[in-house]
Design a protein around this motif. Structure first.
Motif, PDB file in Angstrom:
ATOM      1  N   MET A   2       6.226  39.144  38.266  1.00  0.00           N
ATOM      2  CA  MET A   2       5.334  38.771  37.164  1.00  0.00           C
ATOM      3  C   MET A   2       5.403  39.826  36.059  1.00  0.00           C
ATOM      4  N   THR A   3       4.984  39.449  34.864  1.00  0.00           N
ATOM      5  CA  THR A   3       5.037  40.380  33.738  1.00  0.00           C
ATOM      6  C   THR A   3       3.908  41.388  33.804  1.00  0.00           C
ATOM      7  N   SER A  60       9.766  34.507  41.815  1.00  0.00           N
ATOM      8  CA  SER A  60       9.384  35.461  40.775  1.00  0.00           C
ATOM      9  C   SER A  60      10.442  36.537  40.563  1.00  0.00           C
ATOM     10  N   GLU A  91      11.581  36.933  36.928  1.00  0.00           N
ATOM     11  CA  GLU A  91      10.606  37.622  36.087  1.00  0.00           C
ATOM     12  C   GLU A  91      10.621  39.126  36.346  1.00  0.00           C
ATOM     13  N   GLN A  92      10.739  39.516  37.626  1.00  0.00           N
ATOM     14  CA  GLN A  92      10.776  40.931  37.955  1.00  0.00           C
ATOM     15  C   GLN A  92      12.001  41.598  37.325  1.00  0.00           C
ATOM     16  N   GLN A 145      11.554  41.781  33.533  1.00  0.00           N
ATOM     17  CA  GLN A 145      10.594  42.826  33.181  1.00  0.00           C
ATOM     18  C   GLN A 145      11.238  44.199  33.270  1.00  0.00           C
ATOM     19  N   PHE A 178       7.449  37.502  26.036  1.00  0.00           N
ATOM     20  CA  PHE A 178       7.614  37.383  27.495  1.00  0.00           C
ATOM     21  C   PHE A 178       6.265  37.684  28.141  1.00  0.00           C
ATOM     22  N   ASP A 215       2.794  35.869  30.866  1.00  0.00           N
ATOM     23  CA  ASP A 215       2.430  34.951  31.947  1.00  0.00           C
ATOM     24  C   ASP A 215       2.284  33.523  31.448  1.00  0.00           C
ATOM     25  N   LYS A 222      16.478  29.814  37.035  1.00  0.00           N
ATOM     26  CA  LYS A 222      15.762  30.316  35.858  1.00  0.00           C
ATOM     27  C   LYS A 222      16.701  31.140  34.966  1.00  0.00           C
ATOM     28  N   SER A 225       5.428  31.911  34.118  1.00  0.00           N
ATOM     29  CA  SER A 225       5.877  32.820  33.066  1.00  0.00           C
ATOM     30  C   SER A 225       6.465  32.010  31.922  1.00  0.00           C
TER      31      SER A 225
END
Length: 696
Positions: free
Chosen positions: A1-2, A53, A56-57, A60, A109, A111, A141, A180
């Motif tokens: 997650m962000t 996720s 996203e990780q 980030q 970028f 949630d 993604k 996200s």
């Protein structure tokens, strides 16, 4: 997650889609940039982390690394090495300082989409393409992320060009299962153009001084193709052979002292979708060659192969501009992928969306277009094709003429009017096109002395008939008019009942056009002054003095036209141009006489520059009726129902065989880029300067 602490921080991270051959990095920039740090999505797919996720990780982590001044290579799976696509990420300021053209910027970028939009510092209305996904894996993604970067760099949506408002960047978003969202914005990088030629679109040029030499060289080409089929890497060998063939032709042409004389050699072009198909084209041409040479006829095949043994068109190239109504749904759907720089330039010059009437042309109901919209789209398509032929391939017309409103297209397209884009809004709002000769038909009501509540059922019919037979019956049907004379057919327009009654008395069947326009009929004459004022446009500082502009107005009786010199070009000044358009607009169009006049002035090769090939069909009929098919022929730059690129290649092939001066660089550049793309990794840096960027 962000990381929620970073949501409000503005982002401007430059993104470049890879492999490296598509990255757009200039070779001399590498020493000034730090080594790229690889961040793999797969590294975050651990049992302690929800796999969905992982993307996203990884993203980030990449953002944080870029904010620390690092160059990042974001990749799906490190174990696959360089065999997969990846994304180079660096600070936008760093990209600008190193004169790098990013393919896109990561500007948001977070949630949620709302948070990502807020971070991008853009209003929500700027997002013109939004994608929402339900359940995707991390790899999926990443693939969607890469694809959106490529779409922005290619200015392309799934089915057509990605149109936008003038001077407004494309903004798009990706939202993944409400977990996200990312917001990407357009940068200056352009995706490399697709190659016009490839292993499924083959083109070879063969030239010789006489039939014996042509036969020998055709045999040699056939043998070379036979050897290719035995190659372990046939596609690469095909690309190399086409490139060598075109270069050899250009070198041979340039080295001949008498190359300015088309009679000094004969040139044939072979095309096909495979080696076997080209071999069949060679066999067919070799069989037909003696007869074609003896009769001095033009040879063409459905695949695009062609040969003209006695080209006499040099100095006689005429651009022909079609009239209203030839634009069709999905026109030029793929063209932007092959000429991205051309589209970028046209977009900077004016409103490309309006110029092509994209909402209707690519909409769900494209056929529902008003006369004004058809007129705008017709001029727009002609303008685009003119820029393509003249700027990309350096074709220079000697003559220009138009069918009906195509006269306006030629003035707008060939560098005469200073601001042709201004006519778009004027056409949308002018009573000439909205109410006088279309819509309510106020000019017709005035001529027929009808009130606003009196009904008019207007139609036009294409009928196979001599014009004299129709003209003899017109006094009996005062609300029917002979609008157009075109080869072996005519267009009858006016009150539908009168037109049908005249056709019945004539003993002919007419094909209804079901289009409401009173152009080329006597009621339109009341709009002559308004049409003249409408087309009285400021001219460019430098005018194309080498082109002879021919107007149908020059063929009208002296009492119907201010142009008195028959078989003479229009004088290039604002009033003369406007008068010629108005005279043509308000009078019967004799297209047959116009083509004969053009031939008398020296036109030999008629290239239709606009949507479809309707005008080419008419000219072919006129030439056959006049028995001049050996001396004169037609070429269409576009055709409904065919692939844009295939039609373009057929057009170019005929220009080559007629030995019309033109540039073949767009063909060669695509072939060379394909060769570089298959080169070893250490040679990749040689290709980077081929990548294009828009002016900042």
């Amino acid at each position: 997650m962000t990381d929620s602490s970073n949501k409000a921080m503005p982002l401007r991270i430059a993104l470049l889609a890879r492999p490296a051959s598509a990255a757009g990095l200039s070779a001399d920039c590498f020493p000034s940039l730090p080594a790229a740090e690889a961040i793999s999505v797969s590294d975050f797919s651990e049992p302690t982390i929800v796999e969905n996720s992982a993307f996203e990780q990884a993203l980030q982590a990449a953002v944080e690394a870029v904010n620390q001044g690092k160059l990042v290579r974001l990749i799906a799976d490190a174990e696959k090495g360089n065999s997969q696509p990846d994304v180079l990420m660096l600070a936008g300021l760093t990209a600008a300082q190193n004169k790098i053209h990013p393919h896109a910027y990561l500007s948001g970028f977070a949630d949620t989409l709302e948070q990502a939009i807020a971070q991008s510092r853009r209003p929500a209305g700027d997002i013109t393409h939004q994608q929402d996904f339900d359940t995707l894996t991390a790899t999926q993604k990443f693939a969607a992320f890469c694809q959106l970067i490529e779409d922005i760099a290619g200015r392309s949506l799934s089915e057509h060009y990605w149109f936008t408002e003038p001077h407004k960047a494309r903004v798009a978003s990706l939202t993944f299962s409400q977990q996200s969202s990312v917001v990407l914005t357009q940068a200056t990088g352009l995706q490399a153009p697709h190659s016009l030629l490839n292993p499924a679109r083959l083109l070879f040029i063969v030239s010789g001084q006489n039939e014996a030499e042509l036969q020998a060289k055709l045999d040699q080409l056939s043998q070379n193709l036979d050897r290719l089929t035995e190659s372990d890497n046939e596609p690469d060998a095909l690309i190399r052979l086409m490139s060598e063939n075109i270069r050899h032709y250009l070198d041979q042409t340039a080295s001949k002292p008498d190359s300015s004389n088309p009679q000094s050699q004969q040139v044939t072009v072979l095309q096909g979708a495979s080696v076997a198909a080209v071999q069949q084209e060679i066999s067919a041409l070799r069989s037909a060659l003696p007869k074609v040479m003896a009769e001095h006829s033009h040879y063409k095949t459905p695949a695009g192969s062609c040969f003209s043994p006695s080209p006499n068109s040099r100095g006689g190239v005429a651009f022909v501009y079609p009239g209203v109504g030839t634009v069709y749904p999905g026109i030029f759907r793929e063209l932007h992928r092959y000429f991205p720089a051309l589209y970028a330039r046209l977009e900077r010059e004016g409103n490309l969306r309006e110029m092509l009437q994209a909402e209707k042309t690519y909409g769900t109901d494209p056929a529902d277009m008003t006369l004004g919209e058809l007129a705008i789209a017709g001029v727009g398509s002609s303008y685009l094709l003119t820029q393509l032929l003249c700027k990309e391939f350096a074709v220079k017309p000697d003559f220009a003429l138009g069918y009906s409103k195509g006269e306006a297209s030629m003035w707008a397209s060939l560098g005469v009017w200073k601001n042709p884009h201004a006519l778009i809004e004027m056409t949308q709002t002018s009573p000439i096109f909205t109410t006088a000769i279309s819509g309510k038909l106020t000019a017709v009501r005035e001529a027929w002395q009808l009130g606003d509540n009196d009904s008019i059922t207007w139609n036009s019919f294409v009928v196979r008939s001599e014009p004299e037979a129709i003209q003899a019956l017109l006094p009996d049907f005062p609300h029917a008019y002979l609008a157009i004379i075109q080869g072996d057919t005519c267009v009858l327009a006016g009150c539908e009942n009168d037109c049908r009654a005249l056709l019945k008395k004539l003993g002919k069947r007419g094909i209804a056009a079901n289009r409401v326009t009173a152009m080329h009929t006597p009621p339109a004459m009341s709009q002559h002054r308004q049409v003249t004022d409408f087309y009285s446009q400021p001219l460019c500082d430098q005018l194309p003095e080498h082109i002879r502009f021919i107007s149908a107005a020059g063929l009208l009786p002296k009492n119907q036209s201010k142009i008195s010199n028959r078989n003479q070009p229009v004088q290039i000044d604002s009033l003369s141009i406007a008068d010629s358009i108005a005279d043509t607009f308000c009078s019967t169009l004799d297209f047959t006489a116009l083509i004969r006049s053009a031939r008398k002035q020296g036109a030999r090769l008629f290239i239709e520059v606009g949507a479809d090939r309707q005008t080419s069909t008419l000219i072919d009929k006129i030439n056959r009726a006049d028995n001049v098919t050996t001396e004169s022929c037609t070429i269409a730059a576009n055709a409904k129902g065919g692939e844009d690129i295939l039609t373009l290649l057929k057009c170019l092939a005929q220009l080559i065989t007629h030995q019309i001066p033109l540039s073949l660089e767009p063909l060669l550049q695509g072939l060379e880029q394909q060769q570089l793309n298959t080169s070893p990794a250490e040679n990749i840096s040689l290709s980077v300067n081929k990548i294009q960027g828009e002016p900042v």
